[in-house]
Motif scaffolding. Sequence first.
Motif, PDB file in Angstrom:
ATOM      1  N   PRO A  65     -19.072  13.250  -6.864  1.00  0.00           N
ATOM      2  CA  PRO A  65     -17.912  14.113  -7.190  1.00  0.00           C
ATOM      3  C   PRO A  65     -16.695  13.933  -6.300  1.00  0.00           C
ATOM      4  CG  PRO A  65     -19.945  15.366  -7.310  1.00  0.00           C
ATOM      5  CD  PRO A  65     -20.311  14.030  -6.741  1.00  0.00           C
ATOM      6  N   ASN A  66     -16.884  13.568  -5.033  1.00  0.00           N
ATOM      7  CA  ASN A  66     -15.732  13.457  -4.141  1.00  0.00           C
ATOM      8  C   ASN A  66     -15.155  12.046  -4.094  1.00  0.00           C
ATOM      9  OD1 ASN A  66     -18.126  12.726  -2.877  1.00  0.00           O
ATOM     10  ND2 ASN A  66     -17.394  13.204  -0.838  1.00  0.00           N
ATOM     11  N   LEU A  67     -15.577  11.175  -5.013  1.00  0.00           N
ATOM     12  CA  LEU A  67     -14.939   9.877  -5.221  1.00  0.00           C
ATOM     13  C   LEU A  67     -14.196   9.945  -6.552  1.00  0.00           C
ATOM     14  CD1 LEU A  67     -17.576   7.165  -4.187  1.00  0.00           C
ATOM     15  CD2 LEU A  67     -15.313   7.472  -3.203  1.00  0.00           C
ATOM     16  N   LEU A  68     -12.881   9.924  -6.504  1.00  0.00           N
ATOM     17  CA  LEU A  68     -12.086  10.112  -7.720  1.00  0.00           C
ATOM     18  C   LEU A  68     -11.248   8.882  -8.029  1.00  0.00           C
ATOM     19  CD1 LEU A  68     -10.738  13.739  -7.356  1.00  0.00           C
ATOM     20  CD2 LEU A  68     -12.490  12.935  -8.907  1.00  0.00           C
ATOM     21  N   GLU A  69     -11.290   8.442  -9.279  1.00  0.00           N
ATOM     22  CA  GLU A  69     -10.492   7.306  -9.724  1.00  0.00           C
ATOM     23  C   GLU A  69      -9.104   7.791 -10.140  1.00  0.00           C
ATOM     24  OE1 GLU A  69     -12.735   5.324 -12.763  1.00  0.00           O
ATOM     25  OE2 GLU A  69     -14.013   4.311 -11.288  1.00  0.00           O
ATOM     26  N   VAL A  70      -8.091   7.303  -9.457  1.00  0.00           N
ATOM     27  CA  VAL A  70      -6.706   7.698  -9.754  1.00  0.00           C
ATOM     28  C   VAL A  70      -5.827   6.458  -9.873  1.00  0.00           C
ATOM     29  CG1 VAL A  70      -6.860  10.008  -8.737  1.00  0.00           C
ATOM     30  CG2 VAL A  70      -6.309   8.045  -7.271  1.00  0.00           C
ATOM     31  N   GLY A  71      -6.417   5.364 -10.371  1.00  0.00           N
ATOM     32  CA  GLY A  71      -5.651   4.140 -10.561  1.00  0.00           C
ATOM     33  C   GLY A  71      -4.433   4.379 -11.430  1.00  0.00           C
ATOM     34  N   GLY A  72      -3.272   3.962 -10.960  1.00  0.00           N
ATOM     35  CA  GLY A  72      -2.033   4.183 -11.692  1.00  0.00           C
ATOM     36  C   GLY A  72      -1.262   5.397 -11.228  1.00  0.00           C
ATOM     37  N   MET A  73      -1.728   6.063 -10.167  1.00  0.00           N
ATOM     38  CA  MET A  73      -1.006   7.269  -9.741  1.00  0.00           C
ATOM     39  C   MET A  73       0.387   6.922  -9.212  1.00  0.00           C
ATOM     40  SD  MET A  73      -2.657   8.696  -6.198  1.00  0.00           S
ATOM     41  CE  MET A  73      -2.351   7.933  -4.600  1.00  0.00           C
ATOM     42  N   HIS A  74       0.588   5.681  -8.782  1.00  0.00           N
ATOM     43  CA  HIS A  74       1.925   5.301  -8.306  1.00  0.00           C
ATOM     44  C   HIS A  74       2.934   5.219  -9.437  1.00  0.00           C
ATOM     45  CE1 HIS A  74       0.582   1.403  -9.791  1.00  0.00           C
ATOM     46  NE2 HIS A  74       1.807   0.947  -9.672  1.00  0.00           N
ATOM     47  N   LEU A  75       2.442   5.225 -10.699  1.00  0.00           N
ATOM     48  CA  LEU A  75       3.354   5.185 -11.838  1.00  0.00           C
ATOM     49  C   LEU A  75       4.160   6.477 -11.968  1.00  0.00           C
ATOM     50  CD1 LEU A  75       0.947   3.500 -14.426  1.00  0.00           C
ATOM     51  CD2 LEU A  75       2.786   2.406 -13.113  1.00  0.00           C
ATOM     52  N   LEU A 120      -4.009  -5.852  -7.278  1.00  0.00           N
ATOM     53  CA  LEU A 120      -4.467  -4.700  -8.045  1.00  0.00           C
ATOM     54  C   LEU A 120      -3.307  -3.893  -8.625  1.00  0.00           C
ATOM     55  CD1 LEU A 120      -6.982  -3.286  -8.995  1.00  0.00           C
ATOM     56  CD2 LEU A 120      -7.032  -1.976  -6.860  1.00  0.00           C
ATOM     57  N   LEU A 121      -2.251  -3.690  -7.869  1.00  0.00           N
ATOM     58  CA  LEU A 121      -1.112  -2.937  -8.389  1.00  0.00           C
ATOM     59  C   LEU A 121      -0.468  -3.656  -9.564  1.00  0.00           C
ATOM     60  CD1 LEU A 121       0.596  -1.693  -5.105  1.00  0.00           C
ATOM     61  CD2 LEU A 121      -0.687  -0.328  -6.748  1.00  0.00           C
ATOM     62  N   SER A 122      -0.351  -4.977  -9.465  1.00  0.00           N
ATOM     63  CA  SER A 122       0.234  -5.749 -10.570  1.00  0.00           C
ATOM     64  C   SER A 122      -0.633  -5.654 -11.821  1.00  0.00           C
ATOM     65  CB  SER A 122       0.403  -7.215 -10.151  1.00  0.00           C
ATOM     66  OG  SER A 122       1.398  -7.348  -9.161  1.00  0.00           O
ATOM     67  N   ILE A 123      -1.950  -5.706 -11.649  1.00  0.00           N
ATOM     68  CA  ILE A 123      -2.860  -5.602 -12.793  1.00  0.00           C
ATOM     69  C   ILE A 123      -2.738  -4.234 -13.454  1.00  0.00           C
ATOM     70  CG2 ILE A 123      -5.314  -5.302 -13.326  1.00  0.00           C
ATOM     71  CD1 ILE A 123      -5.908  -7.720 -11.679  1.00  0.00           C
ATOM     72  N   ILE A 124      -2.671  -3.195 -12.647  1.00  0.00           N
ATOM     73  CA  ILE A 124      -2.547  -1.836 -13.197  1.00  0.00           C
ATOM     74  C   ILE A 124      -1.251  -1.702 -13.987  1.00  0.00           C
ATOM     75  CG2 ILE A 124      -2.155   0.572 -12.545  1.00  0.00           C
ATOM     76  CD1 ILE A 124      -4.204   0.156 -10.283  1.00  0.00           C
ATOM     77  N   GLU A 125      -0.162  -2.217 -13.453  1.00  0.00           N
ATOM     78  CA  GLU A 125       1.127  -2.105 -14.140  1.00  0.00           C
ATOM     79  C   GLU A 125       1.151  -2.930 -15.413  1.00  0.00           C
ATOM     80  OE1 GLU A 125       3.894  -3.185 -11.123  1.00  0.00           O
ATOM     81  OE2 GLU A 125       3.574  -1.340  -9.955  1.00  0.00           O
ATOM     82  N   SER A 153       0.824  -1.216   0.000  1.00  0.00           N
ATOM     83  CA  SER A 153       0.000   0.000   0.000  1.00  0.00           C
ATOM     84  C   SER A 153       0.853   1.258   0.000  1.00  0.00           C
ATOM     85  CB  SER A 153      -0.934  -0.001   1.211  1.00  0.00           C
ATOM     86  OG  SER A 153      -1.867  -1.063   1.122  1.00  0.00           O
ATOM     87  N   TYR A 154       2.040   1.181   0.574  1.00  0.00           N
ATOM     88  CA  TYR A 154       2.924   2.350   0.578  1.00  0.00           C
ATOM     89  C   TYR A 154       3.462   2.661  -0.814  1.00  0.00           C
ATOM     90  CZ  TYR A 154       2.820   2.383   5.672  1.00  0.00           C
ATOM     91  OH  TYR A 154       2.408   2.459   6.983  1.00  0.00           O
ATOM     92  N   VAL A 155       3.332   1.729  -1.740  1.00  0.00           N
ATOM     93  CA  VAL A 155       3.702   2.007  -3.135  1.00  0.00           C
ATOM     94  C   VAL A 155       2.832   3.138  -3.679  1.00  0.00           C
ATOM     95  CG1 VAL A 155       3.750   1.055  -5.473  1.00  0.00           C
ATOM     96  CG2 VAL A 155       4.525  -0.336  -3.543  1.00  0.00           C
ATOM     97  N   LEU A 156       1.589   3.230  -3.214  1.00  0.00           N
ATOM     98  CA  LEU A 156       0.704   4.338  -3.590  1.00  0.00           C
ATOM     99  C   LEU A 156       1.007   5.595  -2.786  1.00  0.00           C
ATOM    100  CD1 LEU A 156      -2.797   2.603  -3.749  1.00  0.00           C
ATOM    101  CD2 LEU A 156      -1.459   3.402  -5.678  1.00  0.00           C
TER     102      LEU A 156
END
Length: 527
Positions: A262-272, A369-374, A38-41
Amino acid sequence: MVVGRLGFAGLLVVVLLGQQTAQTANILAVFSYSLGSSYVLVRPYIQQLVARGHRVTMISAPVSYMPDIEGVQHIRVAKLKELTEDLELFDFEAAIPTKWYEASFVADYFYNCSKLILEDPGVRSLLHNASAQFSMVVLGVAHTDALYGFAKHYNASLVGLAPFGGAWNIDFLAGNSAPSVYEPMSAMGFTAGLSLFEKWMNLIFISEERLVERFIYLPRQLELYKRHFAADSGSFHEMRRKFSLILLNQHFSLGRVRSNVPNLLEVGGMHLAQQPDPLSAELQGFLDGATDGAIYFSMASDMLEKWYPHDFHETMLTVFGQLKQRVVWSTKRRESEIKSNNVYMRRKQPQREILHHPNVKLFITQGGLLSIIEASYYAVPMLMMPVYFDQHKNAERMERLGIARSLNLHELTPEVVLEGIQEMLHNASYALNAKELALRFSDQPMKPMQTAIWWTEYVLRHKGADHMRINEQDMSLMQYYSVDLFSVLFGRIGLTALIVGFLAYTVVTIALRSAHYQFKLSVPVVS
């Protein structure tokens, strides 16, 4: 004229610098994670906040899980490491026979996470420091509700980070309490909900989770909250509805379409946004020389290995020995176990740079999930062997998108694994679908990290941005679902209809009985 222009330019610079200074803030980041993934994010997000001039104080696990960030004041909770060690020794399959037992175990775990943070001497010192002031508190969003009290203590805006994406309980925190029949907290036992029976079972599943949260998760968090922040439970439930913003580690293009307020934001991949670890010269040469292609194999956490079949590693080594492709394997197993010179085995591998290498044609993964995103970002098809939690649903979504196949971890044989690998390598549709998905995922108006930072600062600029929360937050459940309207329509009308129906039934019954009696009187008696 030149002097005037220079003076105007200087004034403009001063104004802009003044605006930048006015927008910087003191931010408290509280993360109770005792696992490193989780700290990767968290790490790149905090780094960006610091780069923007914000002053960040961060409460987190020891440095082995979350390395120091330059410019951040770190408060380390050393005892969080003990939770991980206890977790690694725990036998889930033997000790958790039902959902309620599982919930009790998870509730204990998160209770201990919150408790260790709130009782840490460094944290206590911070809370008792009258000069410490924060405009925003950023924290992990789920199951550590007692920690929301930091926002109350400092009268600060509350921002959450959801590393596993959305679920109904996170919707509730954001002010969207409409029931979700497709986003449970725990994915195990949940179905696609295609048939009417499955829909009903999913609704029961979600209802059970609501009961679990109400009677198992929340009471112990409330106990901690009362002890450290406020004596009344009303304040606790009020804070649970105070999230200004929640950042979800997901994106709709990855097969998880949902309706977000509005206050739920999708930021999948922000760790990239984090600079990836480079390949060593040895690994670079190994991959460059993979003329028949390469496969990357990683099941992510060492902790998962105790759930593998006893012959799992021998099965995989047998398969890899039959391949022309080179294999990079991330595992804690010893290099002396390698039976083929086409396998490169190390405990820690630079995953993103491996997936980015043009010779890598397949990723064998447990489906985190992180592996799938990458893998999606770098357009690498996946052969998935899910182990627990969200990994089964992640694998199901990737299969539907046509970029993955899933194998049952407990039914593996060398023949099954080899057939799966060959299918993935030689069926061109997987690679084509992966490239299409990568294009969709990358086609965003802003990079995920830019989106996360922009909206975080939006909340700061607008003093919590209460206007982003749906008005439903102030409605009762009956009002939101128009139960009051239905009670008028179906209550009064229904009651009237019931009375009329009863009277009609009574009249008809009396009439029939009277007619039957008259009929009997009219029939002659035969002697």
